[in-house]
Design an enzyme around this catalytic site. Sequence first.
Site, PDB file in Angstrom:
ATOM      1  N   LYS A 162      36.014 -11.053  21.802  1.00  0.00           N
ATOM      2  CA  LYS A 162      36.438 -11.169  20.404  1.00  0.00           C
ATOM      3  C   LYS A 162      37.387 -10.052  19.992  1.00  0.00           C
ATOM      4  CE  LYS A 162      32.773 -13.993  18.445  1.00  0.00           C
ATOM      5  NZ  LYS A 162      31.814 -14.133  17.337  1.00  0.00           N
ATOM      6  N   LYS A 217      35.594 -23.800  25.556  1.00  0.00           N
ATOM      7  CA  LYS A 217      34.427 -24.252  24.800  1.00  0.00           C
ATOM      8  C   LYS A 217      34.853 -24.892  23.481  1.00  0.00           C
ATOM      9  CE  LYS A 217      31.319 -21.603  22.871  1.00  0.00           C
ATOM     10  NZ  LYS A 217      30.274 -20.626  22.515  1.00  0.00           N
ATOM     11  N   LYS A 268      34.173 -23.382  16.704  1.00  0.00           N
ATOM     12  CA  LYS A 268      34.450 -23.449  15.269  1.00  0.00           C
ATOM     13  C   LYS A 268      35.791 -22.816  14.966  1.00  0.00           C
ATOM     14  CE  LYS A 268      29.783 -22.519  13.602  1.00  0.00           C
ATOM     15  NZ  LYS A 268      29.427 -21.119  13.871  1.00  0.00           N
TER      16      LYS A 268
HETATM   17  P1  AMP Z   1      28.592 -20.410  17.063  1.00  0.00           P
HETATM   18  O1  AMP Z   1      29.380 -21.661  16.766  1.00  0.00           O
HETATM   19  O2  AMP Z   1      29.258 -19.555  18.104  1.00  0.00           O
HETATM   20  O3  AMP Z   1      28.159 -19.679  15.816  1.00  0.00           O
HETATM   21  O4  AMP Z   1      27.240 -20.857  17.782  1.00  0.00           O
HETATM   22  C1  AMP Z   1      26.111 -21.385  17.127  1.00  0.00           C
HETATM   23  C2  AMP Z   1      25.169 -21.973  18.170  1.00  0.00           C
HETATM   24  O5  AMP Z   1      25.780 -23.136  18.773  1.00  0.00           O
HETATM   25  C3  AMP Z   1      24.837 -21.008  19.338  1.00  0.00           C
HETATM   26  O6  AMP Z   1      23.487 -21.192  19.737  1.00  0.00           O
HETATM   27  C4  AMP Z   1      25.788 -21.443  20.416  1.00  0.00           C
HETATM   28  O7  AMP Z   1      25.316 -21.129  21.708  1.00  0.00           O
HETATM   29  C5  AMP Z   1      25.902 -22.954  20.195  1.00  0.00           C
HETATM   30  N1  AMP Z   1      27.229 -23.456  20.585  1.00  0.00           N
HETATM   31  C6  AMP Z   1      28.421 -23.104  20.046  1.00  0.00           C
HETATM   32  N2  AMP Z   1      29.449 -23.755  20.636  1.00  0.00           N
HETATM   33  C7  AMP Z   1      28.873 -24.535  21.596  1.00  0.00           C
HETATM   34  C8  AMP Z   1      29.393 -25.449  22.555  1.00  0.00           C
HETATM   35  N3  AMP Z   1      30.694 -25.699  22.647  1.00  0.00           N
HETATM   36  N4  AMP Z   1      28.524 -26.074  23.381  1.00  0.00           N
HETATM   37  C9  AMP Z   1      27.197 -25.843  23.280  1.00  0.00           C
HETATM   38  N5  AMP Z   1      26.636 -24.989  22.404  1.00  0.00           N
HETATM   39  C10 AMP Z   1      27.448 -24.336  21.571  1.00  0.00           C
END
Ligand code: AMP
Length: 343
Positions: A117, A199, A202
Amino acid sequence: MSSDEGMQRVFSGIQPDGELHLGNYLGAVRHWVGLQESYRCFFCIVDLHAMTLPWDPAALSETTLKTGALLLACGVDPARSILFVQSEVGEHPELAWVLSCVARMGELRRMVQFKEKSKGETESVGVGLFTYPVLQAADVLLYRAHAVPVGEDQRQHIELMRDLAVRFNSTFGDTFTVPQPLISPAGARIMSLDEPTQKMSKSSPRPGSKILLVDSPDTILKKVRSAVTDSGREVAAGDDKPALTNLLTIFSVVDGTDVPAVERRFAGSGYGAFKTALAEALIERLAPIRNRYGDLLADPAETRRLLSAGAARAAEVAGPTMDEVRARTGLVPRRSSGAAGVP
Ligand code: AMP
Ligand code: TRP
């Protein structure tokens, strides 16, 4: 004493830094909903973590509420679980400070997420990005959670919080439960639709990269149809077929089968037929979430009320933990607490 007193505790958090997408649902939130059956669950919208990269205040308050509504729409049940916003419970930054005095520069510097990041700009990024995992440790340790359901990307942060819990306990006396990561392999890494080696995220600015939980059926169909595919004709997964592997993984998780079963089902079909079937399966799975979300958004005050009630319940658990931490580390008791000191 409430009837769930003897249950193991689960804690997880999600950043309100954008709209929830299919990766968040399949990799995280879907598991949260299932865990409510057998654990005492704490689910937290981590708005303080969302300040670790530059943010827009109006957008932060809006996405915090929207994330709350979406989690409720996905099936997080406020009657069974404690759903709340991190900044409403002051013990989170308070414990984070104490833990930042227990954590070491060297161990934080090793965090891969910080390296990613900060994009190499380690001198000019905010200090909060560096101490991010310490706040995350405070989140979990305050509730003495046993298990932390997260995606694979968070494994290193859980390792760090375990180390901090062990170090604190051995220095100041047994206070924290040492939490375990709970990482489910199916759907743990959903990739972008337009760039399947990255990946689904968001923060991606490209709408075609992800399916949002609130996308209309039309939008879902369009996004799936325009998802990139690999060279060849067969609907088959493989190391050299990242796009198909991703689409097949999504289908299998949504359908509750495994990838080989989906391959057999579409053997001989073209990409077009497979994509249409995938879009239909997604539309069916996401429709109830989208409908409930629409109802909740019509009355935002109700979501606010549910989140505040969750924060009050969370504080009932976090407060006594913090009282104990203060006593063990030699801080004076809080003005308002009736804490008697080290038990
Ligand atoms: P974040 O969007 O990074 O705040 O992640 C929130 C939750 O969603 C965390 O537990 C991540 O590990 C999961 N997560 C985020 N992006 C993915 C993805 N592309 N595939 C699977 N899990 C995800
Ligand atoms: N860092 C987590 C993520 O990016 C979000 C998070 C914050 C979290 N606090 C947490 C996850 C506590 C689990 C437990 O996904």
